[in-house]
Scaffold this motif. Structure first.
Motif, PDB file in Angstrom:
ATOM      1  N   ALA A 724       0.843  -1.196   0.000  1.00  0.00           N
ATOM      2  CA  ALA A 724       0.000   0.000   0.000  1.00  0.00           C
ATOM      3  C   ALA A 724       0.878   1.246   0.000  1.00  0.00           C
ATOM      4  O   ALA A 724       1.993   1.246   0.499  1.00  0.00           O
ATOM      5  N   GLY A 725       0.353   2.332  -0.569  1.00  0.00           N
ATOM      6  CA  GLY A 725       1.072   3.607  -0.576  1.00  0.00           C
ATOM      7  C   GLY A 725       1.261   4.119  -1.977  1.00  0.00           C
ATOM      8  O   GLY A 725       1.310   3.360  -2.948  1.00  0.00           O
ATOM      9  N   THR A 726       1.400   5.437  -2.090  1.00  0.00           N
ATOM     10  CA  THR A 726       1.477   6.060  -3.417  1.00  0.00           C
ATOM     11  C   THR A 726       2.795   5.794  -4.118  1.00  0.00           C
ATOM     12  O   THR A 726       2.891   6.006  -5.310  1.00  0.00           O
ATOM     13  N   ARG A 727       3.827   5.379  -3.394  1.00  0.00           N
ATOM     14  CA  ARG A 727       5.118   5.171  -4.034  1.00  0.00           C
ATOM     15  C   ARG A 727       5.292   3.746  -4.551  1.00  0.00           C
ATOM     16  O   ARG A 727       6.380   3.351  -4.937  1.00  0.00           O
ATOM     17  N   HIS A 728       4.249   2.972  -4.487  1.00  0.00           N
ATOM     18  CA  HIS A 728       4.362   1.586  -4.925  1.00  0.00           C
ATOM     19  C   HIS A 728       3.456   1.374  -6.129  1.00  0.00           C
ATOM     20  O   HIS A 728       3.361   2.227  -6.995  1.00  0.00           O
ATOM     21  N   GLY A 729       2.778   0.230  -6.207  1.00  0.00           N
ATOM     22  CA  GLY A 729       1.973  -0.061  -7.382  1.00  0.00           C
ATOM     23  C   GLY A 729       0.699   0.762  -7.432  1.00  0.00           C
ATOM     24  O   GLY A 729       0.313   1.438  -6.482  1.00  0.00           O
TER      25      GLY A 729
END
Length: 940
Positions: A724-729
Motif C-alpha cells: 500500500a502507498g502512493t510510491r508503490h503499485g
C-alpha cells in the motif's frame, strides 16, 4: 545559424518489399518475356531509387543506365542516341555506329551487340522525357526483347504519363504511398529514432507516405524541432519544400491546364480530408477564373483522377505544389470563384471558407459567419475541416476575446482529428490574447487534455483542476468534463488522494446573471473537448459518485450509480457514452458487459469519430479481454491500439497498449517480447508519471519470472507493486497482481510476506469487482494453509473457477494443487490435475506454464502425451531430472530448492547422484548433456 539534426542515408527501401521482388524477378529472367517492367509513380515516390537498387543488385553482367533530360530541344531519336552513349561509356574501345534515324530494330541490334551473349540490364529512368520517336522505338524493342538475347529492361515513367501509347501492353508496377508503419520506420532511420511522438505523428501526416517529402521535411527541421523542444515551423510543408520535389517546367506534371489544377487544389484547401472534390462545382468555378476565349477543358490532365462525380490529384504532393506555387492573387481569385459557385450549390461552410481565403486582411463579419458555420452541429464536416475553418476565422477576427475563442475551438477540433501538434500550435495562438475566465478555462482544459494524451499526467491533473475552477461559474458542463478528466489523470498516475480530490464536489459558485443555467455561455464558440464523458449530466454525475465511493471503499454505495451508468448506455451509439459504460462495467467486475461496451465503442469511433477515441476504445477492450482471460484477443486489440495511438501522437495510450502486450506475452513464454514491450511501456510511464501502465508492465515481468519457475525473482519484482502507498503499485492494478505475489512469495520460501497481502485481497474479493478473485483467494489461502486445510481450499478454489470460467487461472490452481499432491505422494491425483492443466495451458497458449506442467508430470513418473522418454529419463529418477534441468538453466542449489519446495540438503543429495549416474563432473558438462538430450531429433 540553426543546428540541424544529422540525417543518415537509408540503407534500404522501406515499404517496397513487393516492388523489390518484382524488379528482382525481372533481372533474374534475361531474354524471356518476363524481362521487362515499367515502374510508375508520382514525384518523390522513389522511382529512381528503386531503379538504382535494381542496378546495384544486378551481378550477372553489365548495366546500362540512361536518364531522360528535362527541358531543352528534343531531336528525334535522342533517347536511342543516349543509349548508344551509355554503351560507348561502358566499352570505350568498341564504339557502335547508329544510323541517323534508328528504329526499334537498330536498338535491338545495339543491345544484342553490347550483351554479346551475356546478361545485360538496361535501366531507363524518366522515359516520359524522351522524344516520341525514341519512346516508340523503345516500346517496340521491349515487345521484341527476346531477339536481343539475354537482356533485361527496367523503365520508369511519371504517373501522369503512365498511359503513354508507346508503352501500352507492357507490364506495369505502380509505386503507392508508403504505409504508416513503413513510413514511420523510414523516419526513425532518418532521425535515429530521436523524434518526439507528436512531432513524428505530424511529420507522417504531412508526408502522407511520400518518401522524398519525408526526407525533405527532416532536412528542414532542427534537432530541437524534431525532439519537440521547439515548435515546428508553420506551415510545415511550404512552397520551397515542394518546389524541389516537383518539376514545374514544361515537361512537369503541372504544365497542362494550370487554371484547372489551381481551382481543384484551392477547392481541397477548404476540405482537406483527401477524398477529392466534386467535379461540377470545380468546372463551374473554372469558367470564372479562365481568361476569356480560352478553350474548354476536353480531357482531364493526367495528374487528376476522376472518380465518379469527384476529382482528386494522383498525389497530395502535386496538389500542394500547384497551390503553393501559384501567385497569391491567383489563389485568391480561385477561392473567390469557388465561393460564388458554392453559394449556388448551397454549401454554406464551403462558401464562407473560400470567401475567407479570398481576402487578404481582417474581415470581422466574414469571420463571424465562418465561425458560426464551422460550429454548427447540423453541418456535416470532419473535425479537420472544422479546425481549418475556425483557424481561418480566427485570423480574420479583430476582437481579442473572440479571436482567442476561435483559436481554442480550432485547437479542440484538431485534437479530435488526431493532430496534437497542430492543436498545440493553435492553442499557443489563443494564449497570446487577453481573455475572460471562461475563455482561459477552455484553453486550460484543452491544454490539460493534450497533457493527458501525451504528457505528464499529474501536470494534466493540475491543469484540469484549474480549468474546472475557471469554468465552474459560466460553463458548468465543461467544468464537469474537466473534473472527470482530472480524475482520469490522477487514476493514470496512481494517486488516489488526487483522484478523490478531483471527484469531490466544490461549493457551488455564486450565480452569474449573464450565464445560461445548466449550460455554457450562450453564443460562444465552444471547443468540442470531449473526454469520454458523454451521456449528459446525470450519467457523468453517476460515474463521479460511483468512482468516489469505490475509492473510499464504500463498495455497497458504489454499485448503484455505476450500474446506472452501464444501463443508460445500453441504447446509445455515442462512443463517449459507451466508453464510460465500459469503464463502469469493469469497475463493477462485469467483464462481459465491459467487453461488449468496448467493442460497440470501437465500432462507433471508427464509424463516427473522433479518431482519437479509437485508441482509447481499444485500451478498454484490450484490458477487458485481458481480465476475461482471453489473452490472444487482448494482444490483437493492443496491437491495433498501438498503431492508432502512434498515428494520433498519443504516447500515454501507447504505453498502456505496450503494457497489455507485455502481459499477454508473459503467459506465452516469450521472454524477449515481454522485456521489449515492458521496457517500451516503462520508458514512457516513468517520464509521464503513468503508474497504472508501469504497474501493468512490472506485473508482466514478474508473471513471466513466475511462469519460468523463478519465484524468488518474481517475488522481488511483485512485492513493491502490492504494498500500500502512493510510491508503490497502482491502487487498482495492485489487486490484480496480488495472487501472483502470494504464489511467488510462498514458492520462494517467504510466506510471511504473503499473509498481509491475502487479508487485503480478501476485501477486494468480497466487493465482487473481479470474477476470478474468490477462486484466487481460496488458492492463496491454500498456499498458506496447514496440511489439514489446504486440500479442501484447493478443491474449493477449483469449484469457484468452474463457476466463472477462465482456463488460465483454473489451470494455474490445478498446477499448484498437483505440486502439493505430489509432495504428499498422491501421484495419481496429481497426474489427473496436471493432465487437465496441461491441456488448458496449451489451449490458451500459456507456454511457460505448460512447460511447468510437463515437468511436474515427468516428476510423477508419467511422460506428457506425445512425448517419448529421453536419454535423461532412462538414467535418472523424475526428481533427479527436474534438479538436472534447473541446474542446467543456471539455478543455484538454493534456488532449485525453492523452486521444488524441498531443502537445500535434498538438492545436494540429488545432484551428487545425477553427476554419478550421468558420469559428469561439472555443471557445464551437465548443461551440455541436458541440452543435447532435449534437442529435437536427439537420440532417444
Amino acid at each position: 545559424m540553426t543546428s540541424h539534426a544529422r540525417m543518415s542515408d537509408p540503407v534500404r527501401l522501406h515499404g517496397r518489399d513487393a516492388e523489390l521482388r518484382a524488379t528482382a524477378a525481372v533481372t533474374a529472367a534475361p531474354g524471356t518475356e518476363d524481362a521487362v517492367l515499367v515502374v510508375t509513380g508520382g514525384p518523390g515516390a522513389g522511382r529512381t531509387a528503386l531503379l538504382a537498387h535494381a542496378a546495384r543488385a544486378f551481378r550477372a553482367g553489365p548495366v546500362l543506365r540512361v536518364r531522360g533530360v528535362r527541358g531543352g530541344t528534343r531531336l528525334p531519336y535522342d533517347g536511342v542516341r543516349a543509349v548508344r552513349s551509355a554503351v560507348d561509356a561502358l566499352r570505350p574501345g568498341a564504339p557502335v555506329d547508329v544510323p541517323a534515324e534508328p528504329d526499334a530494330g537498330v536498338l535491338l541490334d545495339l543491345l544484342r551487340e553490347t550483351a554479346a551473349g551475356a546478361p545485360l540490364l538496361l535501366c531507363v529512368d524518366d522515359v516520359h522525357l524522351w522524344d516520341d520517336a525514341s519512346r516508340a522505338a523503345l516500346g517496340l524493342a521491349a515487345r521484341r526483347l527476346r531477339a536481343a538475347g539475354p537482356v533485361c529492361l527496367l523503365v520508369t515513367v511519371a504517373e501522369h504519363r503512365a498511359a503513354d501509347p508507346h508503352l501500352a501492353g507492357l507490364p506495369v508496377l505502380p509505386l503507392r504511398p508508403l504505409p504508416d508503419a513503413e513510413a514511420g520506420a523510414l523516419l526513425d532511420e532518418l532521425t535515429g529514432g530521436r523524434t518526439a511522438a507528436p512531432v513524428r505523428a505530424e511529420l507522417l501526416h504531412a508526408a502522407e507516405g511520400n518518401p522524398a517529402l519525408l526526407h525533405a521535411l527532416v532536412r528542414r527541421l532542427s534537432a530541437a524541432e524534431l525532439s519537440g523542444q521547439r515548435a515546428l515551423p508553420w506551415p510545415l510543408v511550404d512552397a520551397e519544400t515542394v518546389r524541389g520535389l516537383v518539376d514545374g517546367g514544361p515537361d512537369g506534371p503541372t504544365a497542362a491546364h494550370p487554371d484547372l489544377l489551381l481551382v481543384v487544389a484551392a477547392a481541397q484547401q477548404a476540405d482537406p480530408d483527401g477524398d477529392g472534390v466534386r467535379a461540377d462545382p470545380v468546372l463551374d468555378a473554372l469558367t470564372r477564373v479562365a481568361p476569356p476565349g480560352e478553350p474548354a477543358v476536353r480531357q482531364v490532365p493526367g495528374v487528376l483522377v476522376p472518380a465518379g462525380d469527384r476529382l482528386r490529384f494522383t498525389g497530395t504532393l502535386l496538389r500542394r505544389a500547384v497551390y503553393l506555387g501559384a501567385r497569391p492573387d491567383r489563389r485568391r481569385a480561385a477561392h473567390d470563384a469557388l465561393a460564388r459557385t458554392a453559394e449556388q450549390y448551397g454549401d454554406r461552410l464551403a462558401e464562407l471558407t473560400h470567401r475567407a481565403l479570398s481576402v487578404a486582411g481582417p474581415s470581422p463579419l466574414l469571420a463571424d459567419g465562418l465561425a458560426a458555420a464551422a460550429d454548427d452541429p447540423r453541418v456535416t464536416a470532419s473535425h479537420r475541416r472544422r479546425a481549418a475553418a475556425l483557424a481561418r476565422a480566427a485570423e480574420l477576427t479583430t476582437d481579442a476575446a473572440a479571436r482567442a475563442e476561435r483559436w481554442i475551438a480550432a485547437a479542440g477540433h484538431a485534437l479530435l482529428a488526431g493532430r496534437p501538434v497542430t492543436a498545440r500550435r493553435l492553442l499557443a495562438e489563443a494564449c497570446a490574447d487577453a481573455a475572460p475566465d471562461e475563455v482561459r478555462g477552455r484553453a486550460t482544459l484543452l491544454h490539460g487534455l493534450l497533457e493527458l494524451s501525451d504528457g505528464h499526467v499529474l501536470d494534466a491533473h493540475e491543469s484540469l483542476l484549474w480549468a474546472r475552477s475557471l469554468l465552474s461559474a459560466r460553463c458548468p458542463a465543461q467544468a464537469r468534463e474537466a473534473r472527470i478528466a482530472a480524475a482520469t489523470a490522477a487514476w493514470a498516475a496512481g494517486d488516489m488522494t488526487a483522484c478523490r480530490t478531483a471527484l469531490t464536489p466544490e461549493p457551488e459558485p455564486a450565480a452569474d446573471p449573464d450565464s445560461t443555467p445548466g449550460g455554457d455561455a450562450e453564443g460562444a464558440t465552444v471547443a468540442p473537448l470531449t473526454v469520454v464523458s458523454g451521456g449528459g449530466e446525470h450519467l457523468t454525475e453517476d460515474y463521479r459518485l460511483g468512482m468516489l465511493a469505490l475509492l473510499e471503499q464504500r463498495y455497497e454505495q458504489a454499485v448503484p450509480p455505476l450500474r446506472r451508468v452501464v444501463e443508460r448506455a445500453a441504447g446509445t451509439g455515442e462512443p463517449e457514452t459507451l466508453l464510460r459504460s465500459a469503464s463502469a462495467a469493469l469497475l463493477l467486475g462485469d467483464v462481459s458487459t465491459g467487453c461488449r461496451a468496448g467493442a460497440r465503442a470501437l465500432a462507433a469511433a471508427r464509424a463516427r469519430g473522433p479518431v482519437t477515441l479509437v485508441s482509447r476504445a481499444l485500451e478498454y477492450l484490450a484490458y477487458a479481454e485481458l481480465r476475461a482471460g482471453r489473452h490472444a484477443r487482448a494482444r490483437a486489440h493492443a496491437e491495433e491500439g498501438l498503431r492508432a495511438a502512434h498515428h494520433c501522437g498519443q504516447r500515454n495510450s501507447a504505453a498502456h497498449h505496450h503494457a497489455v502486450l507485455a502481459l499477454a506475452a508473459s503467459i506465452e513464454d516469450e521472454a524477449a517480447l515481454v522485456a521489449e514491450q515492458a521496457e517500451a511501456a516503462l520508458d514512457t510511464a516513468r517520464r509521464h508519471g503513468l503508474t497504472q501502465a508501469a504497474t501493468l508492465a512490472e506485473w508482466a515481468l514478474g508473471r513471466a519470472d513466475l511462469g519460468r519457475g523463478r519465484p524468488a525473482e518474481a517475488a522481488a519484482r511483485l512485492g513493491p507493486l502490492v504494498r500500500a502507498g502512493t510510491r508503490h503499485g497502482h491502487f487498482a492494478v495492485r489487486m490484480l497482481a496480488m495472487p501472483c505475489h502470494v504464489e511467488a512469495a510462498v514458492l520462494a520460501g517467504r510466506p510471511d510476506e504473503a499473509g498481509p497481502v491475502v487479508e487485503e485481497f480478501a476485501l477486494w474479493a468480497r466487493f465482487g469487482a473481479d470474477p476470478q478473485a474468490p477462486a484466487q483467494l481460496a488458492r492463496c489461502r491454500a498456499l498458506l494453509a496447514p496440511q489439514d486445510r489446504a486440500d479442501a481450499l484447493y478443491l474449493r478454489a477449483l469449484t469457484l473457477h468452474r463457476a466463472v470460467g477462465g482456463d488460465f487461472e483454473e489451470a494455474r490452481t490445478q498446477l499448484l494443487y498437483a505440486k502439493w499432491l505430489r509432495r504428499r505422494r498422491r501421484l495419481r491425483e496429481a497426474r489427473d490435475q496436471l493432465t487437465e492443466a496441461l491441456v488448458a495451458f496449451e489451449r490458451c497458449g500459456a507456454g511457460a506454464w505448460a512447460a511447468q506442467a510437463r515437468g511436474e508430470l515427468r516428476a510423477t513418473g508419467a511422460a506428457p502425451a506425445g512425448e517419448s522418454p529421453g536419454a535423461l529419463s532412462t538414467r535418472l529418477t523424475p526428481q533427479q531430472q527436474r534438479v538436472a534441468r534447473h541446474v542446467a538453466e543456471g539455478a543455484t542449489n538454493r534456488e532449485v530448492a525453492r523452486i521444488l519446495s524441498v531443502s537445500t540438503r535434498t538438492v545436494d543429495h540429488h545432484l551428487r547422484n545425477v553427476f554419478a549416474a550421468l558420469g559428469v563432473r561439472s555443471r557445464v558438462e551437465l548443461a551440455r548433456m541436458v541440452e543435447q538430450s532435449e534437442r529435437p531429433g536427439a537420440p532417444r
